[in-house]
Motif scaffolding. Sequence first.
Motif, PDB file in Angstrom:
ATOM      1  N   ALA A  61       0.818  -1.225   0.000  1.00  0.00           N
ATOM      2  CA  ALA A  61       0.000   0.000   0.000  1.00  0.00           C
ATOM      3  C   ALA A  61       0.843   1.263   0.000  1.00  0.00           C
ATOM      4  O   ALA A  61       0.526   2.230  -0.682  1.00  0.00           O
ATOM      5  CB  ALA A  61      -0.946   0.001   1.190  1.00  0.00           C
ATOM      6  N   SER A  62       1.944   1.264   0.768  1.00  0.00           N
ATOM      7  CA  SER A  62       2.729   2.489   0.917  1.00  0.00           C
ATOM      8  C   SER A  62       4.047   2.463   0.155  1.00  0.00           C
ATOM      9  O   SER A  62       4.664   3.508  -0.044  1.00  0.00           O
ATOM     10  CB  SER A  62       3.025   2.729   2.399  1.00  0.00           C
ATOM     11  OG  SER A  62       3.906   1.730   2.886  1.00  0.00           O
ATOM     12  N   GLY A  63       4.501   1.288  -0.221  1.00  0.00           N
ATOM     13  CA  GLY A  63       5.806   1.178  -0.854  1.00  0.00           C
ATOM     14  C   GLY A  63       6.947   1.223   0.147  1.00  0.00           C
ATOM     15  O   GLY A  63       8.113   1.238  -0.232  1.00  0.00           O
ATOM     16  N   ALA A  64       6.621   1.232   1.436  1.00  0.00           N
ATOM     17  CA  ALA A  64       7.650   1.317   2.482  1.00  0.00           C
ATOM     18  C   ALA A  64       8.400  -0.009   2.598  1.00  0.00           C
ATOM     19  O   ALA A  64       7.795  -1.083   2.556  1.00  0.00           O
ATOM     20  CB  ALA A  64       7.017   1.669   3.823  1.00  0.00           C
ATOM     21  N   LEU A  65       9.715   0.086   2.727  1.00  0.00           N
ATOM     22  CA  LEU A  65      10.532  -1.081   2.985  1.00  0.00           C
ATOM     23  C   LEU A  65      10.396  -1.410   4.469  1.00  0.00           C
ATOM     24  O   LEU A  65      10.622  -0.549   5.321  1.00  0.00           O
ATOM     25  CB  LEU A  65      11.993  -0.796   2.626  1.00  0.00           C
ATOM     26  CG  LEU A  65      12.968  -1.959   2.797  1.00  0.00           C
ATOM     27  CD1 LEU A  65      12.586  -3.122   1.886  1.00  0.00           C
ATOM     28  CD2 LEU A  65      14.386  -1.489   2.495  1.00  0.00           C
ATOM     29  N   CYS A  66      10.010  -2.634   4.784  1.00  0.00           N
ATOM     30  CA  CYS A  66       9.760  -3.042   6.167  1.00  0.00           C
ATOM     31  C   CYS A  66      10.647  -4.219   6.517  1.00  0.00           C
ATOM     32  O   CYS A  66      11.072  -4.977   5.641  1.00  0.00           O
ATOM     33  CB  CYS A  66       8.296  -3.452   6.334  1.00  0.00           C
ATOM     34  SG  CYS A  66       7.099  -2.183   5.895  1.00  0.00           S
ATOM     35  N   LYS A  67      10.929  -4.373   7.801  1.00  0.00           N
ATOM     36  CA  LYS A  67      11.726  -5.512   8.242  1.00  0.00           C
ATOM     37  C   LYS A  67      11.267  -5.949   9.625  1.00  0.00           C
ATOM     38  O   LYS A  67      10.657  -5.185  10.372  1.00  0.00           O
ATOM     39  CB  LYS A  67      13.212  -5.180   8.253  1.00  0.00           C
ATOM     40  CG  LYS A  67      13.604  -4.085   9.221  1.00  0.00           C
ATOM     41  CD  LYS A  67      15.082  -3.802   9.128  1.00  0.00           C
ATOM     42  CE  LYS A  67      15.456  -2.653  10.060  1.00  0.00           C
ATOM     43  NZ  LYS A  67      16.884  -2.402  10.044  1.00  0.00           N
ATOM     44  N   GLY A  68      11.554  -7.177   9.926  1.00  0.00           N
ATOM     45  CA  GLY A  68      11.223  -7.719  11.232  1.00  0.00           C
ATOM     46  C   GLY A  68      12.071  -8.943  11.502  1.00  0.00           C
ATOM     47  O   GLY A  68      12.675  -9.510  10.586  1.00  0.00           O
ATOM     48  N   ARG A  69      12.119  -9.345  12.754  1.00  0.00           N
ATOM     49  CA  ARG A  69      12.827 -10.571  13.128  1.00  0.00           C
ATOM     50  C   ARG A  69      11.869 -11.405  13.968  1.00  0.00           C
ATOM     51  O   ARG A  69      11.562 -11.066  15.100  1.00  0.00           O
ATOM     52  CB  ARG A  69      14.105 -10.282  13.896  1.00  0.00           C
ATOM     53  CG  ARG A  69      14.906 -11.551  14.151  1.00  0.00           C
ATOM     54  CD  ARG A  69      16.199 -11.299  14.899  1.00  0.00           C
ATOM     55  NE  ARG A  69      16.979 -10.232  14.325  1.00  0.00           N
ATOM     56  CZ  ARG A  69      18.010 -10.390  13.487  1.00  0.00           C
ATOM     57  NH1 ARG A  69      18.352 -11.590  13.110  1.00  0.00           N
ATOM     58  NH2 ARG A  69      18.676  -9.355  13.035  1.00  0.00           N
ATOM     59  N   LEU A  70      11.406 -12.487  13.371  1.00  0.00           N
ATOM     60  CA  LEU A  70      10.438 -13.362  14.006  1.00  0.00           C
ATOM     61  C   LEU A  70      11.161 -14.294  14.973  1.00  0.00           C
ATOM     62  O   LEU A  70      12.140 -14.941  14.600  1.00  0.00           O
ATOM     63  CB  LEU A  70       9.688 -14.173  12.956  1.00  0.00           C
ATOM     64  CG  LEU A  70       8.720 -13.401  12.055  1.00  0.00           C
ATOM     65  CD1 LEU A  70       9.367 -12.319  11.233  1.00  0.00           C
ATOM     66  CD2 LEU A  70       7.957 -14.348  11.159  1.00  0.00           C
ATOM     67  N   ASP A  71      10.676 -14.349  16.222  1.00  0.00           N
ATOM     68  CA  ASP A  71      11.347 -15.171  17.232  1.00  0.00           C
ATOM     69  C   ASP A  71      11.385 -16.639  16.834  1.00  0.00           C
ATOM     70  O   ASP A  71      12.400 -17.305  16.981  1.00  0.00           O
ATOM     71  CB  ASP A  71      10.666 -15.026  18.597  1.00  0.00           C
ATOM     72  CG  ASP A  71      10.967 -13.694  19.256  1.00  0.00           C
ATOM     73  OD1 ASP A  71      11.899 -13.004  18.821  1.00  0.00           O
ATOM     74  OD2 ASP A  71      10.264 -13.342  20.222  1.00  0.00           O
ATOM     75  N   ALA A  72      10.243 -17.167  16.361  1.00  0.00           N
ATOM     76  CA  ALA A  72      10.186 -18.568  15.950  1.00  0.00           C
ATOM     77  C   ALA A  72       9.131 -18.707  14.868  1.00  0.00           C
ATOM     78  O   ALA A  72       8.103 -18.029  14.886  1.00  0.00           O
ATOM     79  CB  ALA A  72       9.862 -19.465  17.135  1.00  0.00           C
ATOM     80  N   MET A  73       9.404 -19.630  13.936  1.00  0.00           N
ATOM     81  CA  MET A  73       8.484 -19.829  12.831  1.00  0.00           C
ATOM     82  C   MET A  73       8.579 -21.270  12.356  1.00  0.00           C
ATOM     83  O   MET A  73       9.634 -21.894  12.436  1.00  0.00           O
ATOM     84  CB  MET A  73       8.819 -18.888  11.690  1.00  0.00           C
ATOM     85  CG  MET A  73       7.840 -18.967  10.579  1.00  0.00           C
ATOM     86  SD  MET A  73       8.125 -17.643   9.418  1.00  0.00           S
ATOM     87  CE  MET A  73       6.741 -17.985   8.369  1.00  0.00           C
ATOM     88  N   GLY A  74       7.457 -21.762  11.861  1.00  0.00           N
ATOM     89  CA  GLY A  74       7.425 -23.100  11.291  1.00  0.00           C
ATOM     90  C   GLY A  74       6.106 -23.299  10.578  1.00  0.00           C
ATOM     91  O   GLY A  74       5.057 -22.907  11.094  1.00  0.00           O
TER      92      GLY A  74
END
Length: 170
Positions: free
Chosen positions: A35-48
């Motif tokens: 929607a905004s074109g913003a570059l976003c980042k995150g660090r997920l603690d755990a995923m599966g």
Amino acid sequence: TVLRLREACEKNMEACDLLAACPERERAALWVDPASGALCKGRLDAMGGHSILDIKTVRDAGRIAYAAKDGGWHRQEWMYRAGAFECGWGGDDFAWIVLDKSDGPTDDACLVYRMERLWMEAAAREIAPLLALYRSCVRLQEWPKRVGGLLSCPPWLAKAGPVSMEDEPL
């Protein structure tokens, strides 16, 4: 402290099952908000699979809703779900493993929470204008400036009454 929290987590079978089902730890996500074109980042603690876990520690799990609101957990969940979706990872299931540091490793020191849909609706309302502002700043290359000034005393602190500096040792 880490060992105490691990002990607490081992006493909660739901938390153990979720952690076992989410073997990827500290997974970095980088995506562009469509929607905004913003570059976003995150660090997920755990995923599966299609599940994301975030692990939080709190001082009093009895006030978990306040900790979640004050900490912006709903916005974090919304962004992590969006990032997982944009990265093609799913993110259909999101759970919070919350460790209560106040009690030590008791049977209820580790609890699992899931936010109801209203939290995500609130997060979407809060995040959309922020992403739009960011997009505008990038486009115009103008950024808000911080301005100092008078720091108001919050009402809850003002109710404590005046304190003389002479009464307190430095």
